[in-house]
Design a protein around this motif. Structure first.
Motif, PDB file in Angstrom:
ATOM      1  N   LEU A 272       0.861  -1.180   0.000  1.00  0.00           N
ATOM      2  CA  LEU A 272       0.000   0.000   0.000  1.00  0.00           C
ATOM      3  C   LEU A 272       0.896   1.228   0.000  1.00  0.00           C
ATOM      4  O   LEU A 272       2.005   1.202   0.558  1.00  0.00           O
ATOM      5  CB  LEU A 272      -0.899   0.045   1.249  1.00  0.00           C
ATOM      6  N   ASP A 275      -0.894   7.051   1.155  1.00  0.00           N
ATOM      7  CA  ASP A 275      -2.259   7.541   0.942  1.00  0.00           C
ATOM      8  C   ASP A 275      -3.272   6.402   1.024  1.00  0.00           C
ATOM      9  O   ASP A 275      -4.331   6.540   1.639  1.00  0.00           O
ATOM     10  CB  ASP A 275      -2.358   8.228  -0.416  1.00  0.00           C
ATOM     11  N   GLU A 276      -2.932   5.258   0.428  1.00  0.00           N
ATOM     12  CA  GLU A 276      -3.845   4.113   0.459  1.00  0.00           C
ATOM     13  C   GLU A 276      -4.001   3.576   1.882  1.00  0.00           C
ATOM     14  O   GLU A 276      -5.100   3.201   2.296  1.00  0.00           O
ATOM     15  CB  GLU A 276      -3.330   3.019  -0.479  1.00  0.00           C
ATOM     16  N   ARG A 279      -6.345   5.811   3.794  1.00  0.00           N
ATOM     17  CA  ARG A 279      -7.736   5.507   3.423  1.00  0.00           C
ATOM     18  C   ARG A 279      -8.183   4.197   4.078  1.00  0.00           C
ATOM     19  O   ARG A 279      -9.330   4.075   4.534  1.00  0.00           O
ATOM     20  CB  ARG A 279      -7.870   5.420   1.904  1.00  0.00           C
ATOM     21  N   THR A 341     -14.482   2.769  -0.560  1.00  0.00           N
ATOM     22  CA  THR A 341     -13.055   2.931  -0.274  1.00  0.00           C
ATOM     23  C   THR A 341     -12.404   1.580  -0.006  1.00  0.00           C
ATOM     24  O   THR A 341     -11.291   1.315  -0.477  1.00  0.00           O
ATOM     25  CB  THR A 341     -12.858   3.854   0.946  1.00  0.00           C
ATOM     26  N   ASP A 344     -11.831   0.019  -3.291  1.00  0.00           N
ATOM     27  CA  ASP A 344     -10.716   0.661  -3.997  1.00  0.00           C
ATOM     28  C   ASP A 344      -9.376   0.189  -3.446  1.00  0.00           C
ATOM     29  O   ASP A 344      -8.466  -0.178  -4.201  1.00  0.00           O
ATOM     30  CB  ASP A 344     -10.805   2.183  -3.851  1.00  0.00           C
ATOM     31  N   VAL A 345      -9.254   0.216  -2.127  1.00  0.00           N
ATOM     32  CA  VAL A 345      -7.985  -0.167  -1.495  1.00  0.00           C
ATOM     33  C   VAL A 345      -7.684  -1.630  -1.763  1.00  0.00           C
ATOM     34  O   VAL A 345      -6.531  -2.012  -2.008  1.00  0.00           O
ATOM     35  CB  VAL A 345      -8.039   0.130   0.017  1.00  0.00           C
ATOM     36  N   LEU A 348      -6.243  -1.996  -5.298  1.00  0.00           N
ATOM     37  CA  LEU A 348      -4.877  -1.489  -5.389  1.00  0.00           C
ATOM     38  C   LEU A 348      -3.898  -2.396  -4.652  1.00  0.00           C
ATOM     39  O   LEU A 348      -2.783  -2.635  -5.123  1.00  0.00           O
ATOM     40  CB  LEU A 348      -4.827  -0.068  -4.823  1.00  0.00           C
ATOM     41  N   ARG A 420      -6.323   3.558 -10.292  1.00  0.00           N
ATOM     42  CA  ARG A 420      -5.925   4.513  -9.260  1.00  0.00           C
ATOM     43  C   ARG A 420      -5.608   5.862  -9.891  1.00  0.00           C
ATOM     44  O   ARG A 420      -6.002   6.917  -9.373  1.00  0.00           O
ATOM     45  CB  ARG A 420      -4.718   3.987  -8.493  1.00  0.00           C
TER      46      ARG A 420
END
Length: 919
Positions: A272, A275-276, A279, A341, A344-345, A348, A420
């Motif tokens: 990660l 920023d990730e 979140r 979120t 999304d995380v 990624l 992303r």
């Protein structure tokens, strides 16, 4: 990793272990063995209750500090376990000279091992011994468990030797995952260290690939069980898609591969970015806050965020009402944004993991067939669309649309790192990009794709490109509708509707939607239909009629997308009237010709009728599982065919007399009765009967009536597959109150009436047809169910059962609908029909509502001719076609006011047992 205790402020305000240990020592000194244990339990119960109260007080004071509260709860349990262990090993079962096997390590595993617990989470602990358990270790483990159980804790426990622990972890993924998060709590630290060393060397070593694969399969299976969407309106906060378990899965995988001891270390190992991770932590903290509040409210381990809890949690977390949106809707929108979120995380994280493993010659994510290496400047990274450099979108923001267009056309996935970048750069979509003809053409192509627009639009939504390009759509992203009818958020519902439309267009749903599958191919402009489907709910949450406001949005947006003025007008009309067809089909009598004429006058053209049919179908079906059924399909088909005939002929349908003659001829052929006998029989049934009932029901009714000629009561019940319901026919001497008695009997048998047609023959006999389903929308099919239905109705009509007393005595179960407040309303319309007064009642759905309304009609001395029952989650909409006792419309103002008052009372409260009703 910081210990659980190191994360807690003012620990002794939660629990003071030293002071409690001194109290326990005092009890041991002062009391005999027979009273020691109960006194110790009492002390620990008080400490546990006080600790929980302090944690709850802190959470209520800072309602968004859920992660802190979860650590405090684990800390509290740690201290309780340590006190119990010390008492048991020192005082209950002391062993002065313990052998090498008489050593125990108490480990916290699972979420407790991670140092995170909700107020009523299970206490998952493992007792590890070096060798096979001795009698002393068995006594100690049993004593500790009994203490925990006496404290009211739900314990998940295991007791194993080191060898057994390793062996079972190798064989069982659940055990392996639990031990992965194991944490030393108390006992012999040397045993814990040996267990940890053997776990990493003998279980984890060389098994990372297998663990990740199994964990991803487990996650996918869990998502399927929970509805496979993070946008369900009553989400599971722990196990649902976008819930805490998804974040835990990332941590498990990271720890298994890289031995990280805390989620923050996922940044250090490259899984990660900072920023990730931020979140990740923000979403985790919010979800823990919600979960802890849910446990505190219910006093149990409740993980489903139900409608009633949503209101209370929203209030505790200090959400407030805003114009057009309630506090609970704002809270739930924030929940869904956090669930997004999490998604999304997760994507990624897996992309980083995939990249890291690819360097070692392994991949965890699926690969795809060979594709061209470049597409319009985009690169292909093992079958996924990727960016050639980090500022590729900034060079030309229209590429933010183009990447999704290419994904659709070439049926490619988009690399998570490109997703992303799209999410990061979506802010580049400004007014200039929105007005760019190329960008709008790309978007319209995606929306109307013959392939899989649902998936691509969902990717666009996840990346926020969708909402940036269509700002009005952005306003409904993650917006829930606080009712039991809609299963998904507004954006998810709209995207699902587009997916269903694409499936119908491709002929994939021909069996479920045969008429729509044919009609969609006859539509002149399919893009009108796709755009209208996108926009039909786009104005929800704005404080006004979303249909009217949505039509205004369509008038502005459609020209921008490249639609012609004629197409724009049609889209705006469809959005404005997208609820008209379902409201007419489900709440009006389709046998009343004025219903068809009024609907045809509103629609005005066969093209609009086709468009509205398909839009209505996908709108209903996209509401959620179980909402669409064959009964609704039949009603919509009937309305479509009758209206299409009016529009096609340009003036009127086949004459009423011709329709009656045609139906009588069909029945005469089917029954093969002598002409004179058939004429005598047919003459007894009123013209309204022949108009209202379909041919198959007419034939079944006729055979039933003829076989029971001369009887005062005959009841027929059968499964009616064409309507997805059970058909019940009651042939009885007509008298006032017949309908409410039948309705009550059906309710007592566990049935819900979804449609009713009331007829009276010329010889004074009622011929009433009911369509019935169970509370879950399923037909009664078992013979025992049909027998019970008939027996209940017979008992009610022959006064063998005191109906109203039985109805009043029936248990009133607590229901999800009780979380909603609906002010009942009664609408009386003398213009909707040429022959009848039409009454529509809106109310909170509840058992026996229809029976109460029917009783009110009986007491108002009106004659009921047909009833149409529709439910929209917690809301019931019951429509009645009535006349006065002389067969005319009810037009006297005082009579209408009295009728309205009685129906309002019946819709507001449960009907009371009345002496005359029970007689």
């Amino acid at each position: 990793m910081a210990s659980t205790a190191e994360r807690i402020l003012k620990q002794r305000d939660i629990i003071d272990r030293s002071a409690l240990a001194e109290q326990i020592e005092g009890i041991v000194r002062e009391c005999g063995a027979e009273v020691r244990r109960p006194r110790v339990v009492e002390i620990l119960q008080t400490a546990l209750a006080n600790g929980r109260a302090e944690i709850q007080r802190r959470l209520n004071a800072a309602p968004s500090q859920g992660y802190r509260a979860s650590a405090e709860q684990a800390f509290l349990v740690d201290q309780i376990v340590r006190l119990i262990y010390d008492y048991v090993t020192v005082h209950a079962y002391p062993a002065a000279n313990r052998s090498a096997s008489e050593r125990i390590a108490v480990l916290a595993v699972g979420g407790y091992g991670r140092g995170e617990m909700a107020p009523h989470s299970d206490v998952d602990i493992a007792f590890i011994t070096p060798f096979k358990r001795s009698s002393w270790t068995e006594q100690v483990v049993e004593a500790i468990l009994y203490f925990l159980w006496d404290l009211g804790l739900k314990v998940g426990q295991s007791s194993r030797s080191l060898d057994e622990t390793v062996k079972m972890a190798q064989e069982d993924l659940t055990i392996r995952t639990a031990l992965l998060e194991s944490r030393f709590v108390w006992g012999d630290r040397g045993v814990y260290k040996e267990a940890s060393l053997r776990f990493w060397n003998e279980v984890v070593a060389n098994s990372a690939s297998d663990f990740v694969r199994l964990k991803m399969m487990e996650r996918d299976g869990r998502h399927r069980r929970m509805g496979d969407s993070r946008y369900v309106v009553e989400p599971n906060i722990k196990d649902g898609k976008g819930g805490l378990r998804d974040l835990h899965t990332l941590y498990w995988i990271g720890k298994y591969i890289h031995k990280v001891s805390a989620a923050a270390e996922l940044v250090d190992v490259g899984l990660l970015t900072i920023d990730e991770y931020n979140r990740f932590r923000k979403a985790e903290n919010f979800l823990w806050s919600v979960r802890c509040h849910m446990h505190n409210i219910t006093g149990r381990a409740e993980e489903r965020l139900t409608f009633d809890l949503q209101r209370e949690v929203a209030e505790l977390m200090q959400f407030a009402d805003r114009p057009g949106r309630s506090a609970v809707e704002r809270f739930m929108q924030f929940y869904f944004l956090n669930a997004k979120t999490v998604g999304d995380v997760t994507g990624l994280f897996l992309a980083h993991l995939d990249e890291a493993m690819a360097k070692k010659g392994r991949r965890f994510l699926p690969s795809f067939g060979r594709k061209p290496r470049k597409l319009n400047g985009f690169q292909l990274d093992r079958g996924r669309l990727a960016l050639p450099d980090d500022d590729f979108f900034a060079q030309d923001p229209v590429r933010l649309l183009e990447i999704f267009h290419l994904a659709d056309v070439h049926e490619l996935e988009i690399h998570p790192l490109a997703m992303r970048a799209a999410q990061r750069d979506a802010r580049l979509i400004d007014k200039i990009v929105r007005r760019d003809p190329r960008a709008n053409a790309l978007f319209l192509d995606i929306l109307t794709s013959p392939r899989d627009p649902e998936t691509v639009l969902r990717w666009m939504n996840e990346s926020t490109v969708f909402g940036r390009f269509i700002p009005d759509f952005r306003r409904v992203v993650a917006q829930m509708q606080f009712d039991m009818y809609h299963h998904y958020t507004v954006d998810e519902h709209s995207i699902r509707a587009i997916g269903l439309l694409a499936d119908i267009n491709r002929g994939k749903l021909k069996q479920d939607h045969p008429l729509s599958t044919v009609m969609v191919q006859q539509i002149v402009s399919k893009r009108v239909l796709f755009v209208a489907t996108l926009l039909h709910d786009i104005a929800k949450g704005r404080g006004g009629d979303h249909s009217v406001l949505g039509a205004e949005i369509a008038e502005t947006l459609c020209p921008r997308l490249g639609l012609s003025p004629a197409e724009t007008e049609t889209v705006a009309w469809l959005v404005r009237y997208h609820l008209l067809m379902s409201a007419t089909a489900f709440k009006r009598d389709l046998a009343d010709f004025k219903t068809i004429l009024d609907f045809a006058q509103a629609v005005q053209s066969p093209e609009r009728l086709k468009l509205l049919l398909v839009l209505t179908v996908v709108d209903i079906r996209a509401v959620g599982p179980g909402v669409w059924n064959s009964w609704k399909r039949q009603l919509l088909s009937d309305l479509f065919e009758a209206t299409e005939e009016v529009l096609r002929l340009g003036h009127k349908q086949r004459g009423r007399d011709e329709r009656i003659i045609s139906k009588k001829a069909k029945l005469e052929t089917a029954l093969k009765l002598p002409a004179g006998n058939f004429a005598t029989f047919a003459k007894t049934l009123p013209d309204a009967y022949w108009i209202a009932e379909p041919d198959d029901i007419i034939e079944r009714n006729a055979r039933h009536l003829l076989s029971n000629a001369g009887t005062d009561l005959a009841i027929d019940a059968c499964f009616y597959p064409d309507r997805g319901a059970t058909l019940v026919t009651v042939f009885a001497a007509d008298h006032p109150g017949l309908f409410y008695r039948i309705a009550g009997a059906i309710h007592l048998a566990g049935g819900n009436i979804i449609d009713a047609r009331i007829h009276t023959s010329s010889d004074g006999m009622a011929v009433d047809n009911f369509l019935i389903q169970d509370p879950l929308g399923r037909p009664f099919q078992e013979q025992s169910q049909l027998t019970r239905l008939k027996r209940n109705i017979e008992d009610a009509l022959t006064n063998r059962a005191r109906l109203m007393i039985q109805l009043d005595a029936k248990p009133k179960a607590l229901r999800r609908a009780d979380a909603f407040k609906i002010a009942p309303s009664v609408l009386i319309d003398n213009q909707a029909s040429n022959r009848f007064t039409v009454i529509e009642v809106n109310a909170l759905d509840r058992p026996a509502l229809l029976n109460n309304l029917a009783l009110a009609l009986f007491e108002s001395k009106v004659t009921l001719h047909s009833a149409h029952i529709a439910t929209y989650g917690e809301r019931a909409v019951d429509t009645f076609y009535v006349t006065d006792l002389f067969g005319g419309k009810i037009e006297n103002k005082n009579k209408l006011k009295g009728l309205e008052a009685r129906l309002l009372e019946a819709a507001t409260v449960q009907a009371r047992v009345k002496a005359k009703a029970a007689a």
